[in-house]
Design a protein around this motif. Structure first.
Motif, PDB file in Angstrom:
ATOM      1  N   UNK A 183       0.833  -1.197   0.000  1.00 17.80           N
ATOM      2  CA  UNK A 183       0.000   0.000   0.000  1.00 17.80           C
ATOM      3  C   UNK A 183       0.868   1.249   0.000  1.00 17.80           C
ATOM      4  N   UNK A 184       1.904   1.232   0.831  1.00 20.75           N
ATOM      5  CA  UNK A 184       2.793   2.384   0.925  1.00 20.75           C
ATOM      6  C   UNK A 184       3.496   2.675  -0.382  1.00 20.75           C
ATOM      7  N   UNK A 185       3.892   1.622  -1.096  1.00 27.79           N
ATOM      8  CA  UNK A 185       4.586   1.815  -2.364  1.00 27.79           C
ATOM      9  C   UNK A 185       3.721   2.465  -3.417  1.00 27.79           C
ATOM     10  N   UNK A 186       2.493   1.976  -3.555  1.00 25.49           N
ATOM     11  CA  UNK A 186       1.584   2.524  -4.564  1.00 25.49           C
ATOM     12  C   UNK A 186       1.272   3.987  -4.269  1.00 25.49           C
ATOM     13  N   UNK A 187       0.941   4.281  -3.023  1.00 28.84           N
ATOM     14  CA  UNK A 187       0.550   5.643  -2.668  1.00 28.84           C
ATOM     15  C   UNK A 187       1.747   6.595  -2.603  1.00 28.84           C
ATOM     16  N   UNK A 188       2.938   6.070  -2.327  1.00 29.20           N
ATOM     17  CA  UNK A 188       4.117   6.935  -2.237  1.00 29.20           C
ATOM     18  C   UNK A 188       4.461   7.575  -3.574  1.00 29.20           C
TER      19      UNK A 188
END
Length: 348
Positions: A183-188
């Motif tokens: 999740x963090x990767x996509x939103x980052x």
């Protein structure tokens, strides 16, 4: 050669980002939320204003003259990036620096490079020009390097017992760690989109007399401010629920002073990554959107080197280390290929 200077700036930013979590190992008797939001106050709220004020004449006037649509979009994408930073931070907490960074930043590299290219209408150049082809090759090699580093992390995860994993990652949880890292990767990747949306702000800053190399600095006020909003709300909820707000004043003064100092150091490092990213992006030419891939590759390189230094890879076999080092070498190659592609586009 401006691209080499850009790569240097991106490398400094990558090192800063990969290093920001290291001081947290010396923060004692604080909940994770206490550390995280205190670090965020420094990096997402205070430093963007300080950095912009030092580099941009009349920063308030610059923001006032910038298009409201640009201000709003930059802030909103910053909020989305805030979710990404939160998820990525939790990923580090649950599966460690090397694996957590590789997963989050690998996905972020894809989203943060491709979406701005689409928005700028430059995707076609990547497949119709020699310079664009070299950039694409660099991106593909970057992805391959990220995959190898991530695969090495997966092998490491399979080889170690839960007790061994907790020797380096005290709160190890594979389900929470992978979920948050993805999740963090996509939103980052939304940070690259936020900076792209803030280009009119850069234009106004240059008109006001800001050096081009610092033109992206004012954008960070809104982009990082959006990230602070997300993380503040999340952290406040947990701090009230757990009463961890008491962390700020309870405990021996020596430990409190060390906690504040280490947390501020983390915040300075986090902000440093975007300060230098903004500088590097101004040096990368017509394919500046590929800066995000260079930035992510640099972070993964340094985060895995930190993982080695922190002994996260001590108990794995030689084959796994070969995978890791092969990934790091590919990432280094990708950085220079993207730089060469940008250089060739600039002399056409």
């Amino acid at each position: 050669m401006q691209q080499l200077l850009g790569i240097l700036f991106h490398s400094i930013g990558g090192f800063s980002s990969a290093s920001f979590y290291v001081p947290s190992y010396l923060v004692k008797k604080w909940s994770w939320q206490t550390y995280w939001i205190t670090m965020g106050f420094v990096s997402w709220l205070a430093m963007p204003w300080i950095g912009a004020s030092l580099t941009t004449p009349g920063i308030l006037e610059v923001l006032g003259q910038s298009p409201s649509s640009s201000l709003i979009q930059t802030y909103l994408f910053g909020i989305l990036w805030g979710f990404g930073g939160l998820g990525a931070g939790l990923g580090l907490r649950y599966i460690g620096l090397s694996l957590g960074q590789s997963i989050s930043l690998g996905l972020s590299a894809v989203v943060g490079t491709i979406v701005p290219a689409i928005l700028d209408g430059k995707v076609g150049l990547l497949v119709t020009t020699t310079s664009g082809g070299i950039v694409v090759l660099g991106l593909l090699i970057s992805v391959a390097g990220i995959v190898l580093c991530g695969y090495a992390g997966v092998i490491k995860d399979r080889m170690l017992t839960d007790d061994q994993k907790k020797e380096s990652v005290k709160e190890f949880s594979i389900v929470k760690g992978y979920s948050m890292a993805i999740l963090g990767g996509i939103m980052s990747g939304c940070m690259a989109i936020a900076i792209n949306a803030g280009k009119p702000i850069s234009t106004e800053a240059i008109k006001a007399g800001t050096a081009i190399v610092y033109a992206n600095t004012p954008i960070l006020i809104l982009a990082l401010g959006g990230g602070f909003t997300t993380n503040f709300v999340y952290s406040l909820i947990y701090m009230v629920r757990n009463k961890s707000y008491k962390d700020y004043g309870i405990g021996p003064s020596k430990i409190l002073l060390r906690n504040y100092f280490m947390t501020m150091l983390s915040g300075l490092m986090w902000y440093g990554q975007f300060f230098f990213y903004g500088m590097g992006e101004t040096k990368m030419g017509n394919f500046s959107f590929a800066s995000w891939s260079i930035h992510m590759s640099s972070i993964i390189i340094f985060s895995n080197l930190w993982g080695l230094w922190l002994k996260e890879w001590t108990l794995v076999n030689r084959k796994t280390r070969i995978y890791l080092w092969s990934g790091i070498i590919l990432l280094i190659i990708s950085v220079f290929l993207i730089g060469i592609g940008n250089y060739l586009e600039g002399i056409v």
